[in-house]
Design a protein around this motif. Structure first.
Motif, short mmCIF file in Angstrom:
data_model
loop_
_atom_site.label_atom_id
_atom_site.label_comp_id
_atom_site.label_asym_id
_atom_site.label_seq_id
_atom_site.Cartn_x
_atom_site.Cartn_y
_atom_site.Cartn_z
N THR A 1 0.80 -1.23 0.00
CA THR A 1 0.00 0.00 0.00
C THR A 1 0.83 1.29 0.00
O THR A 1 0.60 2.18 -0.80
CB THR A 1 -0.96 -0.01 1.20
OG1 THR A 1 -1.64 -1.25 1.19
CG2 THR A 1 -1.98 1.12 1.10
N PHE A 2 1.82 1.38 0.88
CA PHE A 2 2.57 2.65 0.94
C PHE A 2 3.97 2.52 0.33
O PHE A 2 4.80 3.40 0.48
CB PHE A 2 2.66 3.12 2.40
CG PHE A 2 1.32 3.45 2.96
CD1 PHE A 2 0.61 4.56 2.49
CD2 PHE A 2 0.73 2.64 3.91
CE1 PHE A 2 -0.65 4.86 2.98
CE2 PHE A 2 -0.53 2.93 4.41
CZ PHE A 2 -1.23 4.04 3.94
N GLN A 3 4.21 1.42 -0.34
CA GLN A 3 5.54 1.19 -0.93
C GLN A 3 5.72 2.02 -2.19
O GLN A 3 4.79 2.13 -3.01
CB GLN A 3 5.69 -0.30 -1.25
CG GLN A 3 7.10 -0.71 -1.63
CD GLN A 3 7.15 -2.19 -2.05
OE1 GLN A 3 6.15 -2.90 -1.96
NE2 GLN A 3 8.30 -2.62 -2.49
N ARG A 4 6.89 2.63 -2.34
CA ARG A 4 7.17 3.39 -3.56
C ARG A 4 7.94 2.52 -4.54
O ARG A 4 8.54 1.52 -4.16
CB ARG A 4 7.98 4.64 -3.21
CG ARG A 4 7.23 5.55 -2.25
CD ARG A 4 8.01 6.79 -1.97
NE ARG A 4 8.29 7.55 -3.18
CZ ARG A 4 9.04 8.64 -3.20
NH1 ARG A 4 9.60 9.09 -2.10
NH2 ARG A 4 9.24 9.30 -4.32
N THR A 5 7.92 2.91 -5.79
CA THR A 5 8.66 2.12 -6.78
C THR A 5 10.16 2.23 -6.51
O THR A 5 10.65 3.30 -6.14
CB THR A 5 8.37 2.62 -8.21
OG1 THR A 5 8.51 4.04 -8.23
CG2 THR A 5 6.97 2.25 -8.65
N GLY A 6 10.87 1.14 -6.71
CA GLY A 6 12.31 1.12 -6.47
C GLY A 6 13.09 0.92 -7.76
O GLY A 6 12.51 0.93 -8.87
#
Ligand code: ADP
Length: 261
Positions: A106-111
């Protein structure tokens, strides 16, 4: 595998898809063909859950599609349809990166890995040079390739495409379908062009006004005896060097004359 069993769809009182059963097999490309208005897009939409049949069911691998969460469905099914993404203010690189969404929590950003996967997807459709451009400023063909790149970045096991060759020049028509053919995904593609279907589909479902007219391998379905009454045009099939080619013979009458008759 996607299997629809006894699915139906009506627009008002107009039954477009009536108790239809189709199966898209793993690692194969299933083409949906048929004249305008025969229900190809409607059937495709039933297969990816944009429309929900009141009868029968759609299964993706071992699960009923309606029981999957949107995130789980998006990890399994990537969809390329005509109208998506048209109004977005994103750059091409940003739009393709959206394909990674189902893989993020849900709160993960693209890496870094997501950016690499998205860049590779864009390269596969010959679109690397478009990365910094605004999506809305692209031509129809460029947009189409970018939307396919977004679907590739999604890394779903199933790919569903509605007329992916629309707007593409002849070289990209072949390149995109060649790519789809070699992805190893279970793919379902709505195609207008029967010669493209002949070259790139393993299996076909032929839709006519009454639903499914024929289903089977491409070799079985591209039979002029089946096609001619559905399309209302003379068709000759040539098998050259192991490939099927269809030649069309319009009846000697204009549309206006036919309507008047
Ligand atoms: P195809 O993809 O083979 O051209 P469609 O699935 O788009 O066919 O349409 C099948 C039939 O359903 C057509 O007669 C079409 O006019 C009708 N239809 C499609 N979408 C709608 C809609 N939103 N409302 C009413 N009728 C529709």
């Amino acid at each position: 595998m996607i299997s629809a069993t006894g699915v139906s769809w009506h627009y008002g009182t107009n039954p477009v898809i009536d108790a239809v059963t189709v199966t898209a097999r793993p690692g194969r490309v299933l083409g949906l063909i048929g004249p305008n208005g025969s229900g190809k897009t409607t059937l495709l939409r039933l297969l990816y859950g944009a429309l929900h049949s009141r009868t029968g069911q759609v299964r993706v691998d071992d699960d009923e599609l309606s029981t999957l969460t949107p995130r789980e469905a998006a990890r399994r099914l990537a969809v390329v349809v005509q109208e998506t993404g048209g109004e977005t203010a994103l750059t091409v690189a940003e739009l393709v990166l959206l394909g990674r969404g189902p893989h993020l929590s849900t709160f993960q950003r693209t890496g870094r890995v997501d950016h690499e996967i998205a860049a590779r997807a864009l390269a596969r459709v010959g679109g690397s040079h478009l990365a910094a451009r605004a999506f809305t400023q692209l031509s129809g063909g460029e947009r189409q390739r970018v939307l396919i790149a977004r679907a590739l970045a999604q890394q779903a096991t199933h790919l569903l495409l509605d007329e992916p060759t629309n707007h593409l020049d002849i070289r990209y028509q072949h390149e995109i379908l060649h790519l789809v053919r070699h992805l190893g995904t279970c793919s379902v593609v709505v195609l207008h062009d029967l010669n493209l279907a002949a070259r790139y589909c393993d299996d076909l479902v032929l839709l006519g006004s009454g639903g499914v007219v024929a289903a089977g391998t491409t070799d079985e379905v591209l039979d002029p005896v089946l096609l001619e009454p559905v399309y209302g045009i003379g068709i000759r099939r040539l098998d050259l060097d192991g490939a099927i080619h269809l030649l069309f013979q319009p009846v000697d009458q204009t549309t206006e004359e036919r309507i008047a008759a």
